[in-house]
Design a protein around this motif. Structure first.
Motif, PDB file in Angstrom:
ATOM      1  N   ASN A 208      24.647 -15.957  12.255  1.00  0.00           N
ATOM      2  CA  ASN A 208      23.223 -16.209  12.096  1.00  0.00           C
ATOM      3  C   ASN A 208      22.987 -17.356  11.119  1.00  0.00           C
ATOM      4  O   ASN A 208      21.956 -18.013  11.154  1.00  0.00           O
ATOM      5  CB  ASN A 208      22.529 -14.943  11.595  1.00  0.00           C
ATOM      6  CG  ASN A 208      21.033 -15.114  11.477  1.00  0.00           C
ATOM      7  OD1 ASN A 208      20.358 -15.279  12.491  1.00  0.00           O
ATOM      8  ND2 ASN A 208      20.518 -15.107  10.248  1.00  0.00           N
ATOM      9  N   HIS A 209      23.984 -17.579  10.255  1.00  0.00           N
ATOM     10  CA  HIS A 209      23.960 -18.620   9.226  1.00  0.00           C
ATOM     11  C   HIS A 209      25.414 -19.007   8.995  1.00  0.00           C
ATOM     12  O   HIS A 209      26.317 -18.184   9.221  1.00  0.00           O
ATOM     13  CB  HIS A 209      23.323 -18.074   7.931  1.00  0.00           C
ATOM     14  CG  HIS A 209      23.174 -19.082   6.844  1.00  0.00           C
ATOM     15  ND1 HIS A 209      24.195 -19.365   5.956  1.00  0.00           N
ATOM     16  CD2 HIS A 209      22.124 -19.877   6.493  1.00  0.00           C
ATOM     17  CE1 HIS A 209      23.770 -20.297   5.110  1.00  0.00           C
ATOM     18  NE2 HIS A 209      22.526 -20.618   5.412  1.00  0.00           N
ATOM     19  N   ALA A 229      14.883 -24.863  21.613  1.00  0.00           N
ATOM     20  CA  ALA A 229      14.014 -24.396  20.531  1.00  0.00           C
ATOM     21  C   ALA A 229      12.544 -24.505  20.913  1.00  0.00           C
ATOM     22  O   ALA A 229      11.733 -23.645  20.542  1.00  0.00           O
ATOM     23  CB  ALA A 229      14.301 -25.180  19.255  1.00  0.00           C
ATOM     24  N   SER A 252      14.376 -12.227  15.029  1.00  0.00           N
ATOM     25  CA  SER A 252      15.180 -13.032  14.119  1.00  0.00           C
ATOM     26  C   SER A 252      15.720 -12.109  13.040  1.00  0.00           C
ATOM     27  O   SER A 252      14.969 -11.295  12.477  1.00  0.00           O
ATOM     28  CB  SER A 252      14.345 -14.140  13.475  1.00  0.00           C
ATOM     29  OG  SER A 252      13.876 -15.046  14.451  1.00  0.00           O
ATOM     30  N   ALA A 262      18.044 -18.395   9.825  1.00  0.00           N
ATOM     31  CA  ALA A 262      18.890 -19.233  10.666  1.00  0.00           C
ATOM     32  C   ALA A 262      18.505 -20.692  10.506  1.00  0.00           C
ATOM     33  O   ALA A 262      17.316 -21.023  10.374  1.00  0.00           O
ATOM     34  CB  ALA A 262      18.748 -18.810  12.126  1.00  0.00           C
ATOM     35  N   GLU A 264      17.526 -24.485  11.451  1.00  0.00           N
ATOM     36  CA  GLU A 264      16.827 -25.040  12.607  1.00  0.00           C
ATOM     37  C   GLU A 264      17.787 -25.891  13.435  1.00  0.00           C
ATOM     38  O   GLU A 264      18.569 -26.672  12.901  1.00  0.00           O
ATOM     39  CB  GLU A 264      15.638 -25.885  12.139  1.00  0.00           C
ATOM     40  CG  GLU A 264      14.540 -25.071  11.480  1.00  0.00           C
ATOM     41  CD  GLU A 264      13.309 -25.919  11.183  1.00  0.00           C
ATOM     42  OE1 GLU A 264      13.324 -27.111  11.576  1.00  0.00           O
ATOM     43  OE2 GLU A 264      12.364 -25.396  10.582  1.00  0.00           O
ATOM     44  N   GLN A 265      17.723 -25.722  14.749  1.00  0.00           N
ATOM     45  CA  GLN A 265      18.569 -26.492  15.637  1.00  0.00           C
ATOM     46  C   GLN A 265      17.893 -26.625  16.985  1.00  0.00           C
ATOM     47  O   GLN A 265      16.883 -25.954  17.256  1.00  0.00           O
ATOM     48  CB  GLN A 265      19.949 -25.846  15.767  1.00  0.00           C
ATOM     49  CG  GLN A 265      19.938 -24.368  16.137  1.00  0.00           C
ATOM     50  CD  GLN A 265      21.295 -23.729  15.940  1.00  0.00           C
ATOM     51  OE1 GLN A 265      21.851 -23.735  14.851  1.00  0.00           O
ATOM     52  NE2 GLN A 265      21.843 -23.173  17.026  1.00  0.00           N
ATOM     53  N   TYR A 268      19.405 -22.475  20.932  1.00  0.00           N
ATOM     54  CA  TYR A 268      19.817 -21.172  20.408  1.00  0.00           C
ATOM     55  C   TYR A 268      20.366 -20.335  21.557  1.00  0.00           C
ATOM     56  O   TYR A 268      20.041 -20.558  22.734  1.00  0.00           O
ATOM     57  CB  TYR A 268      18.626 -20.421  19.788  1.00  0.00           C
ATOM     58  CG  TYR A 268      18.053 -21.045  18.545  1.00  0.00           C
ATOM     59  CD1 TYR A 268      18.519 -20.694  17.282  1.00  0.00           C
ATOM     60  CD2 TYR A 268      17.025 -21.982  18.634  1.00  0.00           C
ATOM     61  CE1 TYR A 268      17.982 -21.264  16.136  1.00  0.00           C
ATOM     62  CE2 TYR A 268      16.483 -22.557  17.495  1.00  0.00           C
ATOM     63  CZ  TYR A 268      16.973 -22.196  16.250  1.00  0.00           C
ATOM     64  OH  TYR A 268      16.442 -22.759  15.116  1.00  0.00           O
ATOM     65  N   PRO A 285      22.134 -18.300  16.520  1.00  0.00           N
ATOM     66  CA  PRO A 285      22.408 -19.739  16.524  1.00  0.00           C
ATOM     67  C   PRO A 285      23.784 -20.100  17.081  1.00  0.00           C
ATOM     68  O   PRO A 285      23.942 -21.115  17.746  1.00  0.00           O
ATOM     69  CB  PRO A 285      22.286 -20.122  15.047  1.00  0.00           C
ATOM     70  CG  PRO A 285      21.396 -19.069  14.457  1.00  0.00           C
ATOM     71  CD  PRO A 285      21.737 -17.815  15.193  1.00  0.00           C
ATOM     72  N   GLU A 286      24.808 -19.260  16.809  1.00  0.00           N
ATOM     73  CA  GLU A 286      26.168 -19.614  17.226  1.00  0.00           C
ATOM     74  C   GLU A 286      26.921 -18.368  17.690  1.00  0.00           C
ATOM     75  O   GLU A 286      27.020 -17.382  16.956  1.00  0.00           O
ATOM     76  CB  GLU A 286      26.933 -20.264  16.073  1.00  0.00           C
ATOM     77  CG  GLU A 286      28.347 -20.687  16.439  1.00  0.00           C
ATOM     78  CD  GLU A 286      29.113 -21.282  15.275  1.00  0.00           C
ATOM     79  OE1 GLU A 286      30.284 -21.697  15.471  1.00  0.00           O
ATOM     80  OE2 GLU A 286      28.558 -21.310  14.152  1.00  0.00           O
TER      81      GLU A 286
END
Length: 479
Positions: A208-209, A229, A252, A262, A264-265, A268, A285-286
């Motif tokens: 998540n981070h 996004a 989230s 998380a 910003e990108q 997702y 995110p990943e």
């Protein structure tokens, strides 16, 4: 001969394999004509192919820089190194009548691999590109294609193009892939299971981070989507996604548990699961990996609503999530938190509550299943072993309405416990549900043979509660 004639009239086949002194095996195959099946659409050499999702275990993308570490050769055959397993690789172009190998046609050097299952065999199919998932109508092949054993049929896609449907078992037979090969799938996983007596749970790991990692059991994951996004909307303070003709609620982690926001990108992942009869999406995110992990975890260090435990995996602390509790965010400044998803409230206690005997040797799963059942207002007699459960059922005061049992347990396993139940005049009609990590067809067949009514893989709360309610003849409090 009558049976054989009728099967062939339907376009099917019958194969007979006889071993003197051992027995005879009849293999019957029928076409999927006009069946509707969810499939993944892939392309190779400009041709579209459909791979039934029931055969797909996962998708793997191998970049140019990863190829030397993940792709190798064993006995002159190309293999994929995946979490301790060596899986045979099949290049779809090799099945396309002598077209160039994939590696020569893909300038980027990226391999898109679909990991499929054919019985107990697992292998990877290398394709040029992966497209969308579709519900397809299976059409029979024309006479000029019926002799191609690795094709199960064809379908017409929404854009009018034709896609051929791959038969995972037929591909394996075409290339002489056998479960007896030393590179057969599950080799590494079986070795790990042998080293550890703990049950192993397929788990999706994600970040998540950059400094926080989490895991959710694959049993509760309906699918994983990738979105942009800008597709995410905010309505009344809630994130939503316009999704498949409807609205998908998005969660989230930083709004649900103590977690970092998380980053910003542009894109997702969304982990989709079902809660209270509808689908919920968890933003990730990943995506890191899918691993078979021991069921026992540290349940005290990070204990909190929505977090069921933690473990150290490859030097990283992983927090394991209870996705069904994530609809309740922690209290925020300015007032009490508003639940994002309504959680069922236990029904009023009636004159006699249904009584369930639970046999489970894993303390982690025993406590989780007991919690699920008691939230419905049912009485649960939790036992740490099949022998303990049978001793409790032998008491004249036991009024069990349902037995839920694990399979692998010391002293008395789930199969043996079920056999005792079925041979007892008192309990012979008692419904028996198996909730286990053993998902092989042989284990399911053994469960049916000894008299189990249902066989479920750990641990999907909605499926468990719905099945238990059906056998108890009661309604869930959510209904």
């Amino acid at each position: 001969d009558v049976v054989k004639t009728n099967f062939e009239r339907l376009g099917g086949t019958i194969e007979i394999d006889t071993t003197v002194g051992a027995g005879t095996t009849f293999t019957v195959r029928l076409p999927l004509t006009l069946a509707i099946i969810p499939s993944l659409i892939a392309s190779c050499g400009g041709q579209r192919f459909a791979i039934p999702q029931g055969n797909i275990r996962e998708l793997v993308r191998v970049g140019r820089e990863q190829r030397s570490a993940m792709i190798g050769r064993v006995n002159r055959s190309e293999v994929l190194r995946l979490r301790g397993d060596l899986l045979p690789l099949v290049h779809l172009r090799e099945l396309q009548l002598g077209r160039a190998p994939f590696a020569e046609s893909n300038a980027s050097g990226v391999l898109n691999i679909v990991i499929v299952e054919a019985g107990r065999m697992q292998y990877g199919i290398v394709v040029d590109a992966l497209h969308d998932s579709e519900e397809i109508v299976v059409k029979p092949l024309g006479k000029h294609l019926q002799g191609i054993a690795f094709l199960a049929g064809a379908t017409v896609l929404g854009d009018g193009r034709i896609a051929l449907i791959l038969d995972a078992a037929g591909v394996a037979r075409r290339l002489n892939l056998h479960t007896g090969q030393p590179i057969a799938a599950n080799h590494g996983r079986d070795a790990e299971a042998t080293r550890s007596s703990q049950p192993l749970i397929p788990t999706l790991l994600f970040a998540n981070h950059p400094h926080e990692r989490f895991g959710v059991p694959m049993a509760v994951v309906a699918r994983i989507e990738r979105i942009r996004a800008q597709q995410i909307d905010s309505v009344a303070g809630q994130q939503v996604l316009q999704y498949r003709g409807g609205t998908l609620t998005l969660l989230s982690l930083d709004r649900c548990i103590q977690a970092k926001a998380a980053p910003e990108q542009d894109r997702y992942y969304v982990i989709v699961f079902r809660q209270a009869g509808r689908e919920i999406g968890l933003l990730a995110p990943e995506i890191l990996d899918i691993r078979d992990l021991p069921a026992e975890r540290d349940t005290t260090t990070f204990r909190a609503p929505g977090v069921v435990g933690s473990a150290v995996i490859d030097g990283h602390t992983i927090r394991f999530l209870e996705v069904f509790d994530l609809g309740h965010p922690p209290h925020q400044a300015g007032g009490a938190a508003r639940p994002l998803v309504t959680t069922p409230v236990a029904a009023p206690v009636s004159e006699r509550r249904p009584q369930i005997v639970l046999a489970e040797d894993s303390a982690f799963f025993r406590n989780k299943v007991k919690q699920f059942l008691e939230q419905e207002g049912w009485e649960v007699l939790a036992c740490e072993d099949g022998a303990v459960a049978w001793a409790a059922m032998s008491s004249p005061n036991c009024e069990a309405d349902l037995l839920i049992t694990d399979i692998e347990m010391p002293n008395l396993n789930g199969f043996e416990l079920t056999e005792r139940v079925r041979s007892s005049p008192r309990w012979s009609q008692l419904p028996v549900l198996a909730v286990t990590s053993l998902a092989d067809d042989a284990d399911r067949a053994q469960g049916i043979r000894v008299g189990m009514n249902e066989y479920m893989v750990k641990l999907n709360r909605d499926e468990l509660l719905a099945t238990a309610a059906r056998h108890l003849g009661v309604s869930l409090t959510a209904d």
